[in-house]
Design an enzyme around this catalytic site. Structure first.
Site, PDB file in Angstrom:
ATOM      1  N   TYR A  60       0.859  -1.195   0.000  1.00 61.85           N
ATOM      2  CA  TYR A  60       0.000   0.000   0.000  1.00 61.85           C
ATOM      3  C   TYR A  60       0.888   1.236   0.000  1.00 61.85           C
ATOM      4  O   TYR A  60       1.423   1.635   1.019  1.00 61.85           O
ATOM      5  CB  TYR A  60      -0.932   0.014   1.208  1.00 61.85           C
ATOM      6  CG  TYR A  60      -1.862  -1.181   1.316  1.00 61.85           C
ATOM      7  CD1 TYR A  60      -2.168  -1.962   0.207  1.00 61.85           C
ATOM      8  CD2 TYR A  60      -2.446  -1.522   2.535  1.00 61.85           C
ATOM      9  CE1 TYR A  60      -3.014  -3.055   0.312  1.00 61.85           C
ATOM     10  CE2 TYR A  60      -3.303  -2.616   2.649  1.00 61.85           C
ATOM     11  CZ  TYR A  60      -3.581  -3.381   1.541  1.00 61.85           C
ATOM     12  OH  TYR A  60      -4.410  -4.473   1.649  1.00 61.85           O
ATOM     13  N   HIS A 127       0.284 -11.977   1.094  1.00 55.10           N
ATOM     14  CA  HIS A 127      -0.764 -11.183   0.440  1.00 55.10           C
ATOM     15  C   HIS A 127      -1.322 -11.878  -0.804  1.00 55.10           C
ATOM     16  O   HIS A 127      -2.529 -11.898  -1.036  1.00 55.10           O
ATOM     17  CB  HIS A 127      -0.170  -9.822   0.064  1.00 55.10           C
ATOM     18  CG  HIS A 127      -1.177  -8.737  -0.092  1.00 55.10           C
ATOM     19  ND1 HIS A 127      -0.850  -7.403   0.007  1.00 55.10           N
ATOM     20  CD2 HIS A 127      -2.499  -8.758  -0.351  1.00 55.10           C
ATOM     21  CE1 HIS A 127      -1.942  -6.665  -0.172  1.00 55.10           C
ATOM     22  NE2 HIS A 127      -2.947  -7.466  -0.400  1.00 55.10           N
ATOM     23  N   ARG A 210     -16.360  -2.689  -1.894  1.00 53.85           N
ATOM     24  CA  ARG A 210     -15.481  -1.561  -2.271  1.00 53.85           C
ATOM     25  C   ARG A 210     -16.247  -0.228  -2.290  1.00 53.85           C
ATOM     26  O   ARG A 210     -16.006   0.630  -3.121  1.00 53.85           O
ATOM     27  CB  ARG A 210     -14.803  -1.812  -3.621  1.00 53.85           C
ATOM     28  CG  ARG A 210     -13.960  -3.078  -3.608  1.00 53.85           C
ATOM     29  CD  ARG A 210     -13.098  -3.228  -4.833  1.00 53.85           C
ATOM     30  NE  ARG A 210     -12.328  -4.465  -4.784  1.00 53.85           N
ATOM     31  CZ  ARG A 210     -11.160  -4.611  -4.172  1.00 53.85           C
ATOM     32  NH1 ARG A 210     -10.626  -3.584  -3.536  1.00 53.85           N
ATOM     33  NH2 ARG A 210     -10.524  -5.765  -4.173  1.00 53.85           N
ATOM     34  N   GLY A 211     -17.189  -0.107  -1.363  1.00 52.73           N
ATOM     35  CA  GLY A 211     -17.958   1.139  -1.242  1.00 52.73           C
ATOM     36  C   GLY A 211     -19.289   1.118  -1.972  1.00 52.73           C
ATOM     37  O   GLY A 211     -20.117   2.014  -1.796  1.00 52.73           O
ATOM     38  N   GLY A 216     -24.076   2.873  -3.845  1.00 58.30           N
ATOM     39  CA  GLY A 216     -24.573   2.296  -5.089  1.00 58.30           C
ATOM     40  C   GLY A 216     -23.812   2.853  -6.287  1.00 58.30           C
ATOM     41  O   GLY A 216     -22.681   3.331  -6.152  1.00 58.30           O
TER      42      GLY A 216
END
Length: 342
Positions: A60, A127, A210-211, A216
């Site tokens: 990251y 990972h 992912r949100g 939406g």
């Protein structure tokens, strides 16, 4: 707000908050890095509220998210949290390579310890699985790091059921991180039952799609140009129209329930079992508080059945990732007998 309950993650002794905090979006992949001071304040707010399980990775940034966490862990915070980081995606020379060879495992661990400013990592995940290296070889090096006190517990991310079994035979796996949400349910077939059979905890990443379950399709209008979600198949126009139906139904049920759609989606993950810890990420204190509210949303068997019906296999269009991405579906490693140390 109700206290965040604690849970045992896996059967090796690790205890964490029943909801974690994914830190990736603070530094990478979801648009430009967010202001450091604000993110440190957010992490402190999370810890003070009882969300003590923090999730990062050396990729990251690369590296910048671990450095951010090191700043948040000063002044006694380290002793109050469970810290998870990951290795295995190498961006040296600007090209992406997945590595699980022993020398790399060790170098990656030393690098993370230094950047995080800690003497020991609580939970260290591979990972992504290096399909050139037998999983047993990677695990032997991780086992040595446990014996040396550099890591406490070992995890895997995006690993197949057979890879999990082989790894667990070398040293107990404490947790498997996988994508699990109302629009990512493929892991329920093989991976989740394998984890449960072996006493391995389950850490659900992207539990809010992912949100997607926050806003939406409107989410796509707010994404920065360098937000990696812009390229994901499920967020492409042709699939988004179809996927909107799932969001609308979730929204309807949430309205009846008196909670937000994201709280409902997160509560559904919490209701999968006492061995599941979702780690929603956020960069806003208001969203963190809302996510914590999901812990007190109770779903009836009828509501669970309704959600599972609308989120069945044909409820979602588009793959989770682009076709060139490593996932558990292409994570098989060669047999141990094939390994010749270089």
């Amino acid at each position: 707000m109700a206290a965040v309950r604690r849970m045992k993650l896996g059967s090796q002794g690790l205890e964490v908050s029943a909801q974690g905090l994914g830190c990736m979006g603070m530094s990478a992949f979801y648009g430009p890095p967010k202001p450091e001071e604000e993110m440190v304040a957010l992490i402190h707010h999370a810890v003070n509220s009882g969300i003590t399980f923090l999730d990062t990775s050396d990729v990251y940034g690369p590296h910048t998210n671990e450095i951010l966490l090191s700043k948040a862990l000063k002044d006694g915070v380290r002793g109050r949290i469970e810290l998870a980081t990951k290795f295995g995606i190498d961006f040296t020379d600007g090209k992406r390579e997945i590595r699980g060879d022993p020398a790399y495992v060790r170098a990656a661990c030393e690098g993370s310890l230094k950047r995080l400013g800690v003497g020991c990592i609580d939970l260290y995940y591979q990972h992504r699985v290096d399909t050139r290296v037998p999983i047993e070889i990677t695990m032997r090096e991780l086992k040595k790091l446990v014996e040396e006190g550099k890591i406490k517990y070992i995890g895997l991310s995006e690993a197949s059921a057979s890879t999990i079994r082989r790894a667990h035979a070398v040293h107990p796996i404490t947790a498997v991180q996988l994508e699990w949400s109302l629009w990512s349910r493929d892991v329920e077939e093989d991976i989740v039952p394998t984890c449960r059979e072996l006493g391995i905890g389950i850490v659900a990443y992207s539990p809010l799609g992912r949100g997607f379950f926050s806003l939406g399709p409107k989410l796509t209008e707010q994404l920065a140009d360098n937000d990696f979600r812009k390229h994901l198949p499920r967020f492409q126009k042709e699939n988004l129209e179809h996927n909107k139906k799932l969001f609308d139904r979730v929204n309807e049920i949430a309205a009846k329930k008196g909670c937000t759609p994201s709280q409902l989606a997160l509560a559904w993950v919490h209701h999968q079992g006492d061995d599941v810890c979702p780690i929603p990420g956020t960069t806003k204190i208001a969203n963190l508080n809302q996510n914590m509210g999901a812990l007190s949303v109770k779903l009836t068997p009828e509501e669970m059945a309704e959600l599972e019906f609308i989120a069945s296999a044909d409820g979602v269009k588009g793959d989770r990732y682009m076709s060139n991405f490593a996932t558990y579906e292409n994570s098989e490693t060669p047999p141990l007998s094939s390994w010749k140390a270089e």
